[in-house]
Design a protein around this motif. Structure first.
Motif, short mmCIF file in Angstrom:
data_model
loop_
_atom_site.label_atom_id
_atom_site.label_comp_id
_atom_site.label_asym_id
_atom_site.label_seq_id
_atom_site.Cartn_x
_atom_site.Cartn_y
_atom_site.Cartn_z
N ASP A 1 3.02 91.54 -3.56
CA ASP A 1 3.68 91.82 -4.84
C ASP A 1 3.07 90.97 -5.96
OD1 ASP A 1 5.30 93.65 -3.65
OD2 ASP A 1 7.04 92.31 -3.47
N ARG A 2 2.75 89.74 -5.64
CA ARG A 2 2.14 88.87 -6.66
C ARG A 2 0.75 89.38 -7.03
NH1 ARG A 2 2.00 86.64 -10.89
NH2 ARG A 2 0.89 84.69 -11.24
N MET A 3 0.01 89.86 -6.03
CA MET A 3 -1.33 90.40 -6.33
C MET A 3 -1.23 91.64 -7.22
SD MET A 3 -2.97 89.75 -2.54
CE MET A 3 -4.57 90.47 -2.83
N ARG A 4 -0.25 92.48 -6.93
CA ARG A 4 -0.07 93.68 -7.78
C ARG A 4 0.28 93.27 -9.21
NH1 ARG A 4 2.60 95.18 -2.84
NH2 ARG A 4 1.57 96.97 -1.84
N ALA A 5 1.18 92.29 -9.33
CA ALA A 5 1.58 91.85 -10.68
C ALA A 5 0.40 91.24 -11.43
CB ALA A 5 2.72 90.83 -10.56
N LEU A 6 -0.42 90.49 -10.72
CA LEU A 6 -1.60 89.90 -11.35
C LEU A 6 -2.58 90.98 -11.80
CD1 LEU A 6 -2.03 86.86 -8.96
CD2 LEU A 6 -1.84 86.69 -11.45
N ALA A 7 -2.73 92.02 -10.98
CA ALA A 7 -3.63 93.11 -11.36
C ALA A 7 -3.12 93.82 -12.62
CB ALA A 7 -3.78 94.09 -10.21
N THR B 1 -9.96 82.46 -11.15
CA THR B 1 -9.61 82.67 -9.74
C THR B 1 -8.20 82.15 -9.50
OG1 THR B 1 -11.93 82.43 -9.12
CG2 THR B 1 -10.28 82.07 -7.39
N VAL B 2 -7.35 83.04 -9.03
CA VAL B 2 -5.94 82.68 -8.83
C VAL B 2 -5.67 82.54 -7.33
CG1 VAL B 2 -3.55 83.46 -9.09
CG2 VAL B 2 -5.18 83.77 -10.96
N THR B 3 -5.03 81.43 -6.98
CA THR B 3 -4.60 81.20 -5.61
C THR B 3 -3.11 80.89 -5.63
OG1 THR B 3 -4.74 78.79 -5.47
CG2 THR B 3 -6.82 79.99 -5.36
N ALA B 4 -2.56 80.68 -4.45
CA ALA B 4 -1.16 80.28 -4.38
C ALA B 4 -0.93 78.92 -5.03
CB ALA B 4 -0.71 80.25 -2.92
N THR C 1 0.26 79.98 -13.10
CA THR C 1 -0.51 81.23 -13.24
C THR C 1 0.36 82.34 -13.83
OG1 THR C 1 0.03 81.86 -10.97
CG2 THR C 1 -2.03 80.66 -11.32
N THR C 2 1.57 82.00 -14.20
CA THR C 2 2.48 82.98 -14.80
C THR C 2 2.93 82.48 -16.16
OG1 THR C 2 3.28 83.57 -12.61
CG2 THR C 2 4.61 84.26 -14.47
N PRO C 3 2.73 83.23 -17.21
CA PRO C 3 1.95 84.47 -17.25
C PRO C 3 0.45 84.19 -17.10
CG PRO C 3 2.51 83.82 -19.47
CD PRO C 3 3.18 82.83 -18.55
N LEU C 4 -0.29 85.20 -16.71
CA LEU C 4 -1.73 85.03 -16.52
C LEU C 4 -2.42 84.63 -17.82
CD1 LEU C 4 -4.02 85.27 -14.44
CD2 LEU C 4 -4.26 87.67 -15.09
#
Lengths: 291, 184
Positions: free
Chosen positions: A59-65, A233-236, A263-266
């Motif tokens: 879900d986080r990856m989708r939101a980042l995309a 580059t985003v990681t946990a 990382t939120t918001p990107l």
């Protein structure tokens, strides 16, 4: 903050402007996980089966995309660890590719016919799988990457190709092995990847970077920040300068190339990244050819 | 032993390199360096609140050392014992602020005794400071001073808890000064 990014898309001060000017990559990298079924000698992240997983989550990856597409990124990269250890990866990557073109890095050891069947929808999406293959011989290759790696790669890649999925091969070598002319080994490796269905333009050779396990083992080339292409580059654990940045050494995450913990918001790490790029000329990162 | 890794120059995020340009920046910076975006806003804030301002250095050190003693912050008491001495507070005054002597005997001025009572009430609480303590402050300090001094107490309390709970170590230079001047 959003005005600075959104109002002047061709200004060098915007993400789109920086990408257009060649000062920053348009690809946003996502570290899906840190665990791996292999434990390669030069691994940047000390990945192995039992390490902390540091999962980003589908879900986080989708939101980042979603955010990446809005902000002006032009592509997504998914790396790890071994991303294909994540059970939902086929669906997550398909969703990412509905937003932006995706390249997924893999050791290519997990491509069973059943898994490749689940990947078939990728054939109609802008998805590329980049697999690691370093040597043209099983003995040499597996010494760095683990038992049976070579065999699994040469069995797995054709399955992907036959399913219509684009495959790139990445070869990682010591810097002094990379010259203007290919060595005999590299020629043999090219013969091999062509035989597997991977074209020359989809084969990249890059040096080992001396971070993580490579540093512990005394392998690779020392790379400072300006040797690395700016690729957010985003990681946990946060946002970093490059996919070569969020490394693990001695079990501890390296944060010398951390852009921001949040990382939120990107937009936050994007703004910081653009700030770091001010006054930095294009081409800083080309000397070592680290990609 | 600190509860966290205190980041050295090669370990710290590249965006904070300026903070390490003159060598070891101290444990508060080395701790905050874990989160560069917070370090970049917190450190200027701390500098503005704790550094030179309209309120004199002596007054500020009374507040900082007293708050730190009330909160039992070993790191901050160590550091500001040295700073308070440099700000011309006497040995007896410093001992009183540290809770090792009588405040009324050490501080002759009503104004400073009122301030110390205010610091004690604000730092430890709970709730609204006693009316007499507040009235004594209102008589002796302008509104702007009261705002700044109260913010200084609050900021010091934040640092007290930060340093205590993360077990930040007293720096070597501070430790040497404390030993040489008999504070250990």
């Amino acid at each position: 903050m959003s005005a600075a990014i959104g109002e002047h898309p061709h200004s060098p001060a915007t993400l789109a402007g920086a990408v257009a000017a060649g000062r920053m990559s348009g690809r946003l990298w996502l570290y899906a996980n840190y665990h791996c079924n292999l434990a390669c000698t030069y691994c940047l992240t000390e990945s192995a089966p039992g390490v902390p997983r540091r999962l980003l989550g589908g879900d986080r990856m989708r939101a980042l995309a979603d955010e990446a597409a809005t902000l002006g990124f032009t592509a997504i990269g998914v790396t790890g660890g071994e991303p294909f250890l994540l059970p939902d990866l086929p669906e997550v990557v398909a969703d990412l590719a509905a937003r932006l073109p995706v390249v997924v890095l893999s050791n290519a050891t997990l491509f069973t016919p059943a898994l490749v069947e689940r990947l078939r929808p990728w054939a109609d999406l802008p998805v590329t799988v980049q697999v690691s293959l370093d040597r043209p011989d099983p003995v040499d290759n597996d010494a760095m990457r683990g038992p049976h790696n070579f065999r699994k790669v040469v069995e797995g890649v054709p399955l992907l190709v036959e399913a219509g999925i684009r495959v790139r091969v990445a070869t990682t070598l010591e810097l002094d092995e990379i010259g203007p002319e290919p060595t005999a080994d590299q020629e043999r490796l090219c013969v091999l990847h062509r035989a597997l269905g991977v074209a020359d333009e989809d084969h990249v050779i890059r040096p080992i970077v001396r971070r993580g396990r490579a540093a512990t083992q005394g392998l690779g080339v020392v790379a400072a920040r300006d040797d690395l292409e700016p690729e957010l580059t985003v990681t946990a654990d946060g946002a970093f300068w490059s996919p070569f940045a969020p490394t693990v050494t001695g079990g501890r995450l390296d944060i010398d190339l951390l852009v921001s913990r949040s990382t939120t918001p990107l937009e936050l790490p994007v703004s910081r990244m653009l700030g770091f790029l001010e006054g930095r000329s294009p081409g800083h990162d080309t000397t070592l050819g680290i990609r | 032993m600190s509860r966290i890794a205190l980041l050295t120059a090669p370990e710290a995020p590249f965006g904070l390199a300026d903070l390490y340009a003159d060598g070891d920046p101290g444990p508060i910076v080395a701790a905050l360096a874990h989160i560069p975006e917070l370090a970049e806003v917190t450190l200027p804030f701390l500098g503005a609140v704790l550094g030179p301002s309209a309120v004199g250095l002596r007054t500020k050190e009374i507040v900082i050392l007293r708050s730190s003693a009330m909160l039992g912050c070993r790191y901050c008491v160590d550091a500001h014992t040295v700073v308070a001495r440099d700000a011309s507070l006497s040995v007896d005054e410093v001992r009183a602020l540290r809770g090792e002597g009588d405040v009324a005997a050490a501080f002759a001025e009503d104004r400073e005794r009122a301030l110390i009572a205010w610091v004690d009430a604000v730092a430890v609480g709970p709730g609204d400071p006693p009316a007499a303590v507040a009235a004594a402050m209102a008589e002796r300090y302008a509104d702007a001073d009261l705002v700044e001094l109260t913010l200084l107490v609050g900021t010091t309390v934040m640092l007290n808890r930060f340093a205590t709970c993360l077990r930040l170590p007293t720096g070597e230079q501070t430790r040497s000064r404390l030993d040489a001047e008999g504070w250990s």
